[in-house]
Design an enzyme around this catalytic site. Structure first.
Site, mmCIF file in Angstrom:
data_model
loop_
_atom_site.group_PDB
_atom_site.id
_atom_site.type_symbol
_atom_site.label_atom_id
_atom_site.label_comp_id
_atom_site.label_asym_id
_atom_site.label_seq_id
_atom_site.Cartn_x
_atom_site.Cartn_y
_atom_site.Cartn_z
ATOM 1 N N ASP A 1 3.928 3.711 36.934
ATOM 2 C CA ASP A 1 4.236 3.854 35.508
ATOM 3 C C ASP A 1 3.635 2.743 34.665
ATOM 4 O O ASP A 1 3.386 1.632 35.156
ATOM 5 C CB ASP A 1 5.762 3.798 35.293
ATOM 6 N N ASP A 2 3.504 3.054 33.391
ATOM 7 C CA ASP A 2 3.224 2.084 32.306
ATOM 8 C C ASP A 2 1.769 1.629 32.226
ATOM 9 O O ASP A 2 1.406 0.951 31.281
ATOM 10 C CB ASP A 2 4.106 0.822 32.403
ATOM 11 N N HIS B 1 3.415 9.384 30.271
ATOM 12 C CA HIS B 1 4.594 8.509 30.112
ATOM 13 C C HIS B 1 4.817 8.196 28.621
ATOM 14 O O HIS B 1 5.436 7.195 28.282
ATOM 15 C CB HIS B 1 4.383 7.219 30.919
ATOM 16 N N HIS C 1 5.999 4.385 24.584
ATOM 17 C CA HIS C 1 7.098 3.983 25.473
ATOM 18 C C HIS C 1 8.405 3.763 24.713
ATOM 19 O O HIS C 1 9.111 2.788 24.927
ATOM 20 C CB HIS C 1 6.723 2.714 26.252
ATOM 21 N N HIS D 1 5.523 0.036 39.001
ATOM 22 C CA HIS D 1 4.769 -0.194 37.766
ATOM 23 C C HIS D 1 3.470 -0.927 38.091
ATOM 24 O O HIS D 1 3.513 -2.086 38.528
ATOM 25 C CB HIS D 1 5.616 -1.015 36.795
HETATM 26 NI NI NI Z 1 7.972 2.843 31.703
#
Ligand code: NI
Length: 425
Positions: free
Chosen positions: A40-41, A90, A94, A181
């Site tokens: 993620d991210d 995603h 955010h 992440h």
């Molecule tokens: Ni995230």
């Protein structure tokens, strides 16, 4: 001892201030142990390295990219698709989608979908809402399946390669979806270590799409999937993490008052989005910082002897407090390591607090007889017996019906309650 006391007094004085679903696919799955690891991210500066290493292992992963980062790394997005991974959404900024209007949610999703389509990815890329937050408005606005997770190694919190690896391995099971992440180097390295061990243990890493397909699950837009057990949607939030607490019920939490005190005074830190995390375990570094702040230590504290710990980074906000607590001989490390990311145990906390109470003259040391009420007193380490006895004797720490539980960890709410008791002494 005299010199030690002098040093201590000075210190204390100084601080007072894609398989189609068919019979063959299902049959081929007999006995297969499947995992989907999700990043993620990102993308981040280490994502290219991660892709190299995944390719070297023949491992497929799923990348839930953040729009702001994805716009800087179009070539990485293309690599993700070209190398057989799943490129997924995603959202752009955010944000907590539960706080947005339907129109804003759609734009958060569609702006990343545009980048994914441009990189050659799916036109209906799977979506992971930030923080796993998806209320009915989010579900209605989602044009693709919503993917949560079932294994959370809390890599963003520990930032420690070995801890990330250990937590992934301990949480993994056939059908799990793992959350990591790739914006943190410790997560990239720790997850690769875990992948190596899980491959050796017979697991196969597949994309989320393939995981669901091979387990006979046809994901629907707007439905949240946690893993590939049963229908993939049955896992409760509590099952995802034992540390979970529904923060809308904070005022009902037994530790509310103590936590409010400690958060307002800065002994404990809020989460990135104001979370209290009352049931999260406290690490050794976090406790050093909490006690340091409680004692009035400043973030500008400089150790007269420097940093003796190989695992304490200079640029970590906990570092001044870790050095202070070590310089004060309240809490020490192991050889040249402080282990700041390890969860602190009850007997460790008792030892530190007893030293603090004795040094500040607030109590006198208690003997072994104070432990007689604990049925598990034999489990208390020798080095911790006096500390546990002293804290028990003066009421700072208590056991429960099942004993003192010396090796158990403490939650943030329990730590706050202890600091509140100290403050009231
Ligand atoms: Ni995230």
């Amino acid at each position: 001892m005299k010199r030690f006391c002098n040093v201590l007094c000075c210190l204390l004085a100084a601080i007072l201030f894609a398989l189609p679903l068919g019979v063959s696919a299902r049959a081929a799955d007999c006995g297969a142990k499947l995992l989907a690891i999700t990043y993620d991210d990102g993308p981040g500066k280490d994502t290219g390295y991660l892709l190299d290493e995944l390719a070297a292992r023949g491992v497929k992963a799923t990348f839930f990219v953040n729009g702001e980062n994805a716009s800087y790394y179009p070539e990485i997005l293309k690599r993700i698709v070209d190398e057989g991974h799943q490129l997924a959404n995603h959202t752009y900024h955010h944000k907590n989608l539960n706080t947005l209007s339907s129109g804003s949610i759609s734009s958060e999703i569609s702006s990343v979908q545009t980048l994914i389509t441009a990189a050659g990815g799916s036109d209906t890329a799977y979506i992971r809402p930030p923080y796993g937050n998806a209320n009915s408005t989010v579900k209605a606005a989602a044009t693709a399946p919503l993917i949560s997770w079932s294994v959370d190694p809390l890599d963003w919190k520990y930032r420690n390669r070995d801890t990330v690896c250990k937590n992934i391995i301990n949480g993994s099971y056939d059908g799990a979806i793992i959350l990591v992440h790739d914006i943190h180097q410790t997560s990239v390295y720790g997850s690769l270590d875990a992948i190596d061990q899980l491959l050796d243990a017979g697991y196969e890493f597949v994309t989320v799409e393939e995981l669901l397909l091979r387990r006979g699950i046809t994901p629907q837009p707007g439905t949240i999937y946690y893993d590939a057990k049963n229908k993939g949607v049955n896992l409760s939030a509590e099952e995802i993490s034992p540390e979970y607490y529904d923060e809308s019920k904070l005022t009902e939490h037994w530790g509310y008052d103590a936590m409010q005190l400690c958060l307002e005074r800065g002994y404990l830190q809020y989460g990135m989005n104001g979370e209290w995390y009352p049931n999260h375990c406290v690490t050794r570094g976090e406790f050093a910082m909490a006690l340091g702040k409680f004692c009035g230590v400043f973030g500008a504290y400089q150790s007269p002897v420097g940093n003796p710990f190989s695992d304490v980074a200079e640029l970590d906000e906990r570092t001044p407090y870790i050095l202070w607590i070590n310089d004060s001989s309240l809490m020490c490390g192991y050889d040249s390591r402080f282990r700041p990311d390890d969860n602190i145990t009850r007997e460790e906390i008792a030892t530190v607090l007893a030293r603090y109470l004795l040094m500040t003259g607030r109590t006198s040391a208690a003997g072994d007889e104070a432990l007689s009420l604990y049925s598990d007193r034999e489990n208390i380490s020798d080095w911790a017996r006096e500390g546990v006895a002293t804290c028990t004797d003066c009421g700072i720490l208590q056991g429960g019906a099942t004993g003192f539980l010396p090796k158990d960890n403490l939650t943030r709410a329990q730590t706050a309650a202890i600091l509140q008791r100290l403050a009231n002494r």
